[in-house]
Design a protein around this motif. Structure first.
Motif, mmCIF file in Angstrom:
data_model
loop_
_atom_site.group_PDB
_atom_site.id
_atom_site.type_symbol
_atom_site.label_atom_id
_atom_site.label_comp_id
_atom_site.label_asym_id
_atom_site.label_seq_id
_atom_site.Cartn_x
_atom_site.Cartn_y
_atom_site.Cartn_z
ATOM 1 N N TYR A 133 0.811 -1.230 0.000
ATOM 2 C CA TYR A 133 0.000 0.000 0.000
ATOM 3 C C TYR A 133 0.840 1.273 0.000
ATOM 4 C CZ TYR A 133 -3.322 -3.619 1.188
ATOM 5 O OH TYR A 133 -4.066 -4.786 1.173
ATOM 6 N N GLU A 181 -1.419 7.200 -2.364
ATOM 7 C CA GLU A 181 -1.813 7.092 -0.956
ATOM 8 C C GLU A 181 -3.053 7.926 -0.661
ATOM 9 O OE1 GLU A 181 1.652 7.815 1.446
ATOM 10 O OE2 GLU A 181 2.775 6.173 0.498
ATOM 11 N N TYR A 220 -1.304 3.994 7.566
ATOM 12 C CA TYR A 220 -2.387 4.954 7.361
ATOM 13 C C TYR A 220 -2.981 5.438 8.688
ATOM 14 C CZ TYR A 220 -1.814 4.260 2.437
ATOM 15 O OH TYR A 220 -1.265 4.231 1.178
#
Length: 502
Positions: free
Chosen positions: A317, A324, A360
């Protein structure tokens, strides 16, 4: 084998008025009970009771519920419409929909990626070929004055009668090189007869392209044709069962893509519309699609699945700011839809998915983060491939190359810093990280100790459990603890009790 469970409540039995595919099991006004299967699709043509609305919320997938246009909706039905992201359908549209669109709601979901080592270079190409690990093949030279085969993929792809397949080609090229994708289908049992040929231009390849097989079942052979002189980088060819525009992998699944063609997939289910929003990042998986659907669905609360397949199994990711931002915006959009605050979010994942959850969490102030087998210092994970874990996780080297363009120690340190620079500038006050880790982990052996040392903030908590073994030695134990912590958070912080029929 039945692949579509369909439900009809109200009106005349449509299965008696038209011929449906043999793949459809039609359920007309059944006695609804907790032991029924989850329905792939449902059509509501009458008023529902509160009990029926609650039942449908637990037994029909999001984006798969249809109300007949003009139907009066009571409060329970309005809530059901919101929780299942239901749509209205007119009487005139109903039968054509069953004839043409019902097949797109089948239960199967599948996607696969052909990396550069699964293709061969055509003798028509004259020049130099190199491979950067499994991340890309680079062809530089002369492709010819007219379109000729440049490369082809070994291993034909089976396509059934009536099935559609999406193809997505990841590539980069000089303007002096032109390309087209050619897909050839043979009838089953033959390679001498051709029954279908599809050719897609460079313009069409800016988006996924679809083949729809209305002829006999049979495999397809894929070639990339090219002409001109220059450099062509081929990163991957993806093929996926198509829902013909009704969603990626699952009905309602979203394909998000950057201007450079980097993909991430999300799937949102509003659940019962009550906090929290549970976000689950898929772990390493070679079969493309979403992971954790049934586990998250059983919890009953809203959830968002996140998945990607840029490298074999995924690329953790990580990407540029545009990439992002796609993930951040998907989480924030789901929160906005539900009316939740960021502290009502739970970020979670296993193995590769732990990096997504923790990374995140430095941008989304989730109140809880739940991870199993955390991987955070990705540069160290790549360096461990040489001596500590030889040949077991080559994707780690591809991640290092993709992120830093080098396999040096300095590049590994820079990759580590991408996580820790973010983590160290995050205020973890009032937030909790739950982590189950392997004590003798051979991927990221000090992830737990570093997380514990770097968490900063008033009332920040880490609740952890160590299990003996290497990274993949006790997945069952890790997953059991992971699910138990989820249930603990839902019960203690959000007042949720797991229902017996879930």
């Amino acid at each position: 084998m039945i692949s579509i469970q369909a439900l009809q409540l109200g009106g005349n039995d449509l299965s008696e008025e038209m011929v449906l595919s043999e793949d459809v099991k039609w359920n007309y006004e059944p006695g609804l009970n907790a032991s029924d299967p989850e329905y792939e699709i449902a059509f509501i043509l009458r008023e529902l009771s509160e009990e029926e609305a609650e039942y449908l919320n637990r037994h029909v997938r999001a984006n798969c519920l249809f109300f007949l246009e003009g139907l009066s909706l009571n409060a329970a039905m309005e809530r059901l419409k919101q929780s299942r992201i239901a749509r209205t359908i007119s009487q005139a549209e109903l039968r054509p929909f069953l004839s043409d669109q019902l097949k797109n709601y089948e239960s199967r979901s599948y996607g696969e990626k052909f990396d550069p080592h699964m293709m061969s270079v055509s003798p028509y190409f004259h020049g130099f070929v190199s491979w950067n690990g499994y991340s890309e093949a680079v062809l530089e030279g002369t492709f010819g004055d007219t379109m000729h085969q440049a490369v082809f993929w070994r291993g034909n792809i089976p396509v059934e009668h009536g099935q559609a397949i999406d193809f997505w080609l990841e590539y980069e090229k000089d303007d002096s090189v032109s390309i087209e994708l050619q897909i050839t289908q043979f009838p089953s049992g033959s390679v001498s007869a051709i029954q279908n040929t599809w050719t897609f231009s460079e313009q069409e390849l800016r988006q996924p392209v679809t083949i729809d097989n209305e002829k006999r079942s049979g495999p397809v052979f894929v070639s990339l044709n090219a002409c001109g002189h220059g450099k062509l980088k081929i990163r991957a060819l993806h093929d996926r069962y198509s829902r013909r525009g009704n969603g990626a992998f699952l009905p309602g699944g979203k394909r998000l893509v950057t201007s450079a063609g980097e993909e991430v997939f999300t799937y949102f289910d509003p659940g019962d519309l009550k906090p929290p929003l549970c976000v689950y990042f898929s772990g390493y998986k070679t079969m493309e699609g979403f992971e954790g659907y049934r586990m998250m669905r059983r919890m009953g609360c809203p959830f968002l699945l996140v998945s990607e397949s840029r490298l074999e199994g995924g690329a953790f990711y990580l990407g540029d700011e545009e990439y992002e931002s796609l993930i951040l915006e998907a989480i924030r959009k789901a929160c906005s839809t539900l009316g939740f605050q960021e502290n009502q979010v739970v970020l979670s994942g296993l193995s590769m998915g732990t990096f997504g959850a923790l990374y995140y969490a430095t941008r989304i102030a989730a109140g809880n983060v739940i991870v199993g087998k955390p991987l955070v210092s990705l540069g160290n994970v790549a360096e461990n491939e040489r001596l500590l874990r030889p040949g077991l996780f080559a994707t780690s080297l591809d991640v290092l190359w993709k992120s830093e363009g080098s396999l040096s120690h300095d590049a590994a340190e820079a990759l580590n810093a991408r996580f820790w620079d973010r983590f160290d500038h995050t205020d973890w006050s009032g937030r909790t990280i739950y982590a189950a880790y392997m004590i003798e982990d051979d991927y990221d052996q000090d992830a737990y100790q570093k997380l514990l040392a770097h968490v900063k903030g008033a009332s920040a908590r880490m609740i952890c459990k160590g299990l003996h073994g290497r990274h993949n030695d006790d997945t069952h134990g890790i997953v059991s603890w992971f699910v138990w912590q989820y249930q603990r958070v839902l019960r203690k912080e959000f007042g949720r009790e797991q229902k017996q029929d879930e």
